[in-house]
Design a protein around this motif. Structure first.
Motif, short mmCIF file in Angstrom:
data_model
loop_
_atom_site.label_atom_id
_atom_site.label_comp_id
_atom_site.label_asym_id
_atom_site.label_seq_id
_atom_site.Cartn_x
_atom_site.Cartn_y
_atom_site.Cartn_z
N GLY A 8 0.79 -1.23 0.00
CA GLY A 8 0.00 0.00 0.00
C GLY A 8 0.82 1.28 0.00
O GLY A 8 0.27 2.38 -0.11
N ALA A 9 2.16 1.15 0.11
CA ALA A 9 3.01 2.35 0.00
C ALA A 9 3.50 2.54 -1.43
O ALA A 9 4.21 3.50 -1.73
CB ALA A 9 4.20 2.22 0.95
N SER A 14 -0.98 2.97 -3.02
CA SER A 14 -1.24 4.21 -2.26
C SER A 14 -2.47 4.93 -2.82
O SER A 14 -3.24 5.54 -2.05
CB SER A 14 -0.02 5.13 -2.28
OG SER A 14 0.31 5.49 -3.60
N VAL A 17 -5.44 3.05 -1.49
CA VAL A 17 -5.65 3.39 -0.07
C VAL A 17 -6.41 4.72 0.02
O VAL A 17 -7.35 4.86 0.81
CB VAL A 17 -4.30 3.45 0.69
CG1 VAL A 17 -4.47 4.09 2.06
CG2 VAL A 17 -3.71 2.05 0.82
N VAL A 29 -2.22 -1.08 6.20
CA VAL A 29 -1.24 -1.20 5.11
C VAL A 29 -0.04 -2.00 5.59
O VAL A 29 0.48 -1.75 6.68
CB VAL A 29 -0.76 0.21 4.65
CG1 VAL A 29 0.39 0.10 3.66
CG2 VAL A 29 -1.91 0.99 4.04
N ASP A 31 3.78 -2.95 4.11
CA ASP A 31 4.73 -2.71 3.02
C ASP A 31 6.14 -2.78 3.62
O ASP A 31 6.36 -2.28 4.73
CB ASP A 31 4.48 -1.33 2.40
CG ASP A 31 5.07 -1.20 0.99
OD1 ASP A 31 4.30 -0.97 0.05
OD2 ASP A 31 6.31 -1.32 0.85
N LYS A 38 6.77 5.71 2.53
CA LYS A 38 5.89 5.84 3.68
C LYS A 38 4.99 7.08 3.54
O LYS A 38 3.82 7.04 3.90
CB LYS A 38 6.73 5.93 4.96
CG LYS A 38 5.91 5.84 6.21
CD LYS A 38 6.78 5.52 7.41
CE LYS A 38 5.95 5.33 8.66
NZ LYS A 38 5.54 6.56 9.28
N ILE A 41 1.40 7.00 2.05
CA ILE A 41 0.25 6.41 2.74
C ILE A 41 -0.46 7.53 3.49
O ILE A 41 0.08 8.08 4.44
CB ILE A 41 0.70 5.32 3.75
CG1 ILE A 41 1.65 4.32 3.08
CG2 ILE A 41 -0.48 4.59 4.35
CD1 ILE A 41 2.37 3.43 4.09
N PHE A 46 -0.28 1.55 9.65
CA PHE A 46 0.80 1.06 8.79
C PHE A 46 1.72 0.11 9.54
O PHE A 46 2.18 0.41 10.64
CB PHE A 46 1.62 2.25 8.26
CG PHE A 46 2.86 1.82 7.50
CD1 PHE A 46 2.75 0.93 6.43
CD2 PHE A 46 4.12 2.28 7.86
CE1 PHE A 46 3.88 0.51 5.72
CE2 PHE A 46 5.26 1.87 7.16
CZ PHE A 46 5.13 0.99 6.09
#
Ligand code: NAD
Ligand code: UDP
Length: 323
Positions: A8-9, A14, A17, A29, A31, A38, A41, A46
């Protein structure tokens, strides 16, 4: 209940998300930040770690109530995969195996998986439908096809429901310009063209102008990343509603040549974009265009940003302002 987003990063992760958060979904998330960022996101919880790390993944599932998974985490560069096939199978296939094991352990049934047009190889039909032959020409595409097959067997006998989305060429950025495509190294056409427009690269090298296409350069189907994001939410809805597994192409159904992309980018940016004709890139099919009729019909997918101009405008907004 939360949606677990692996990778998700990354670029498409992303943006998905963002779409989930805008839809007020709870998001977790995962990753390892090997390729992602980072700061891409924009919400949710996370966890930094690798999906092949069993203790780590077990902890993620234990600590959050996961309703379903969207699985982006993978290596995805064709050229890199030709040089490192073992690494590609290790990350993509082993990563998915570990993920499925822990989904099973924690009773999570539904998964949306990022597949790719690279599973088709040199296409026999234009546009390509989901029933066309799959014959990947590189380890990256093979690893994704292997996962699709694994998912099919898992759905047959393990009570796992999946939707595999075969994306064509993801491009563009969130309309706000706060996130965009940020790969390192960048190998994709549109960001390279825009970096050239910004003077960060001296020129764009066109990989071959002797293909069997009207202007001799390869034709691809470019799809706005937010239209892709929307499709993931619809796929989750469908899995929740009927639990029916399936495979869907996601593209615009319209192809543009490399030269056409460069010309459109000159128009959108108002900048000069120096070009050099280079050799063909190994493993490049001459044309890849999707039929996405199945996704439109069965997922009720309605792409909103399906013009090349809009895709380049949004990518330009991000590249020129915040990157
Ligand atoms: P990306 O590299 O930007 O994102 C992938 C993310 O996964 C990265 O943030 C990376 O750090 C993370 N990751 C990789 N291996 C991991 C691991 N073992 N554990 C935890 N995190 C890990 O790539 P993208 O362009 O956003 O692509 C996302 C997905 O979509 C990939 O699966 C890719 O194969 C697929 N896809 C992309 C395109 C495209 O045009 N970009 C086209 C077709 C398919
Ligand atoms: N391409 C190019 N020069 C570049 C990068 C890409 O000519 O610097 C071409 C590539 O050969 C392909 C198209 O642009 O025909 C799209 O490539 P990209 O890597 O963006 O996506 P792919 O289709 O390989 O997934």
């Amino acid at each position: 209940m939360a949606i677990l987003v692996t990778g998700g990063a990354g670029y498409i992760g992303s943006h998905t998300v963002m779409e989930l958060l805008e839809n007020r979904d709870e998001v977790v998330v995962v990753d390892n930040l090997v390729k992602g960022h980072k700061n891409a996101i924009k919400g949710g919880k996370f966890y930094c770690g690798d999906i092949r790390d069993e203790d780590f993944l077990d902890r993620v599932f234990k600590e959050s109530e996961i309703e379903a998974v969207i699985h982006f985490a993978a290596y995805s560069l064709v050229g890199e995969s030709m040089k490192d096939p073992i690494g590609y199978y290790n990350n993509n296939v082993r990563g998915t195996i570990t993920l499925l094991r822990f989904m099973k352990k924690h009773g999570v049934k539904n998964i949306v998986f990022s597949s790719t047009a690279a599973v088709y190889g040199e296409a026999k039909n234009v546009p390509i439908t989901e029933d066309d032959d799959t014959c990947p020409e590189n380890p990256y595409g093979e690893s994704k096809l292997a996962i699709e097959k694994l998912l099919k067997w898992a759905s047959d006998s393990l009570d796992i429901n999946y939707i595999a989305l075969r994306y064509f060429n993801a491009a563009g950025a969130h309309e706000s310009g706060v996130i965009g495509e940020d790969h390192d190294p960048e190998t994709h056409l549109i960001p390279i063209v825009l970096e050239t427009a910004l003077g960060r690269r001296e020129k764009i090298i066109i990989f071959g102008d002797d293909y069997n296409t009207p202007d001799g350069t390869c034709i691809r189907d470019y799809i706005h990343v937010m239209d892709l994001a929307q499709a993931h939410l619809l796929a989750l809805d469908k899995l929740k509603k009927d639990g029916e597994s399936g495979i869907y192409n996601l593209g615009n159904g319209k192809g543009f040549s490399v030269k056409e992309v460069i010309e459109k980018s000159k128009e959108v940016t108002g900048r000069d974009i120096p070009v050099e004709i280079g050799n063909r890139r190994k493993g490049d099919p001459h044309i890849l265009v999707a039929s996405s009729e199945k996704a439109k019909k069965e997922l009720q997918w309605k792409p909103k940003y399906n013009s090349l101009e809009k895709i380049i405008e949004d990518a330009w907004k991000w590249h020129s302002n915040t990157h």
